[in-house]
Design a protein around this motif. Structure first.
Motif, PDB file in Angstrom:
ATOM      1  N   ASP A  42       0.984  -1.303   0.088  1.00  0.00           N
ATOM      2  CA  ASP A  42      -0.191  -0.051   0.216  1.00  0.00           C
ATOM      3  C   ASP A  42       0.868   1.187   0.206  1.00  0.00           C
ATOM      4  OD1 ASP A  42      -2.180  -1.634   0.205  1.00  0.00           O
ATOM      5  OD2 ASP A  42      -1.967  -1.710   2.555  1.00  0.00           O
ATOM      6  N   ARG A  58       2.638   6.561 -11.937  1.00  0.00           N
ATOM      7  CA  ARG A  58       3.047   4.978 -11.599  1.00  0.00           C
ATOM      8  C   ARG A  58       3.782   4.993 -10.286  1.00  0.00           C
ATOM      9  NH1 ARG A  58       7.016   5.110 -16.378  1.00  0.00           N
ATOM     10  NH2 ARG A  58       8.946   4.711 -15.331  1.00  0.00           N
ATOM     11  N   GLU A  60       6.753   2.232  -8.424  1.00  0.00           N
ATOM     12  CA  GLU A  60       7.597   0.896  -8.791  1.00  0.00           C
ATOM     13  C   GLU A  60       8.251   0.441  -7.108  1.00  0.00           C
ATOM     14  OE1 GLU A  60       9.308   2.145 -13.111  1.00  0.00           O
ATOM     15  OE2 GLU A  60      10.577   2.625 -11.342  1.00  0.00           O
ATOM     16  N   THR A  71       5.372  -2.887 -10.870  1.00  0.00           N
ATOM     17  CA  THR A  71       4.854  -1.381 -11.356  1.00  0.00           C
ATOM     18  C   THR A  71       3.355  -1.393 -11.107  1.00  0.00           C
ATOM     19  OG1 THR A  71       6.644  -1.501 -12.755  1.00  0.00           O
ATOM     20  CG2 THR A  71       4.922   0.121 -12.860  1.00  0.00           C
ATOM     21  N   ARG A  72       2.964  -0.365 -10.495  1.00  0.00           N
ATOM     22  CA  ARG A  72       1.404  -0.043 -10.405  1.00  0.00           C
ATOM     23  C   ARG A  72       1.196   1.196 -11.345  1.00  0.00           C
ATOM     24  NH1 ARG A  72      -3.547   0.030  -7.441  1.00  0.00           N
ATOM     25  NH2 ARG A  72      -4.884   1.350  -8.691  1.00  0.00           N
ATOM     26  N   ARG A  86      -2.573   3.797  -3.045  1.00  0.00           N
ATOM     27  CA  ARG A  86      -2.886   2.842  -4.093  1.00  0.00           C
ATOM     28  C   ARG A  86      -2.426   1.426  -3.589  1.00  0.00           C
ATOM     29  NH1 ARG A  86      -6.223   5.895  -4.210  1.00  0.00           N
ATOM     30  NH2 ARG A  86      -7.270   6.966  -6.123  1.00  0.00           N
ATOM     31  N   SER A  87      -2.768   0.393  -4.102  1.00  0.00           N
ATOM     32  CA  SER A  87      -2.145  -1.003  -3.733  1.00  0.00           C
ATOM     33  C   SER A  87      -1.594  -1.498  -5.033  1.00  0.00           C
ATOM     34  CB  SER A  87      -3.099  -1.741  -3.012  1.00  0.00           C
ATOM     35  OG  SER A  87      -3.638  -1.161  -1.825  1.00  0.00           O
ATOM     36  N   LEU A  88      -0.720  -2.548  -4.679  1.00  0.00           N
ATOM     37  CA  LEU A  88      -0.078  -3.419  -5.759  1.00  0.00           C
ATOM     38  C   LEU A  88       0.112  -4.702  -5.038  1.00  0.00           C
ATOM     39  CD1 LEU A  88       1.179  -4.005  -8.278  1.00  0.00           C
ATOM     40  CD2 LEU A  88       3.473  -3.019  -7.816  1.00  0.00           C
ATOM     41  N   SER A  89      -0.348  -5.822  -5.359  1.00  0.00           N
ATOM     42  CA  SER A  89      -0.415  -7.173  -4.813  1.00  0.00           C
ATOM     43  C   SER A  89       0.558  -7.950  -5.914  1.00  0.00           C
ATOM     44  CB  SER A  89      -1.756  -7.601  -4.517  1.00  0.00           C
ATOM     45  OG  SER A  89      -2.621  -7.549  -5.476  1.00  0.00           O
TER      46      SER A  89
END
Length: 122
Positions: A42, A58, A60, A71-72, A86-89
């Motif tokens: 997160d 973005r 990273e 990368t989101r 924002r999240s990246l899973s």
């Protein structure tokens, strides 16, 4: 009457120019293990998004050697939502790695804002 020098005129113009969005800064990161060597992030980013022509686009997750592990993409500006999270899973990270760096990017300045290096939970 003496005319101002070009350097003075340029300096005054720079001060009088409107402020523009600078680089995108990562201001907070929460990471959690979601599986064997797999993590979710997160990420909170701050950037003075100005609209579609200049926004944080973005973030990273980066290994110590510079390899981008995840990368989101941020698909739209967040002009009225600052900072935003924002999240990246699903980020696979080798067991030999104990920390990663999270950095953000914007379409005008690229990389270069504040980054966060964080230890991975085991």
């Amino acid at each position: 009457m003496r005319r101002p020098s070009l350097a003075l005129a340029l300096a005054l113009a720079a001060v009088a120019a409107p402020a523009v969005a600078g680089e995108a800064d990562v201001v907070d990161v929460v990471v959690r293990a979601t599986g064997d060597g797999v993590y979710a992030f997160d990420v909170t980013v701050r950037h003075a998004d100005e609209g579609w022509d200049h926004y944080a686009d973005r973030f990273e997750i980066v290994a110590p050697d510079g390899t981008v592990l995840g990368t989101r993409v941020l698909a739209h500006p967040h002009v009225t939502e600052q900072p935003f999270t924002r999240s990246l899973s699903g980020v696979a990270i080798p067991a030999s790695m104990s920390e990663v760096t999270v950095r953000a990017h914007d379409g005008v300045h690229g990389l270069g804002g504040a980054e966060r290096t964080i230890s991975l939970p085991r």
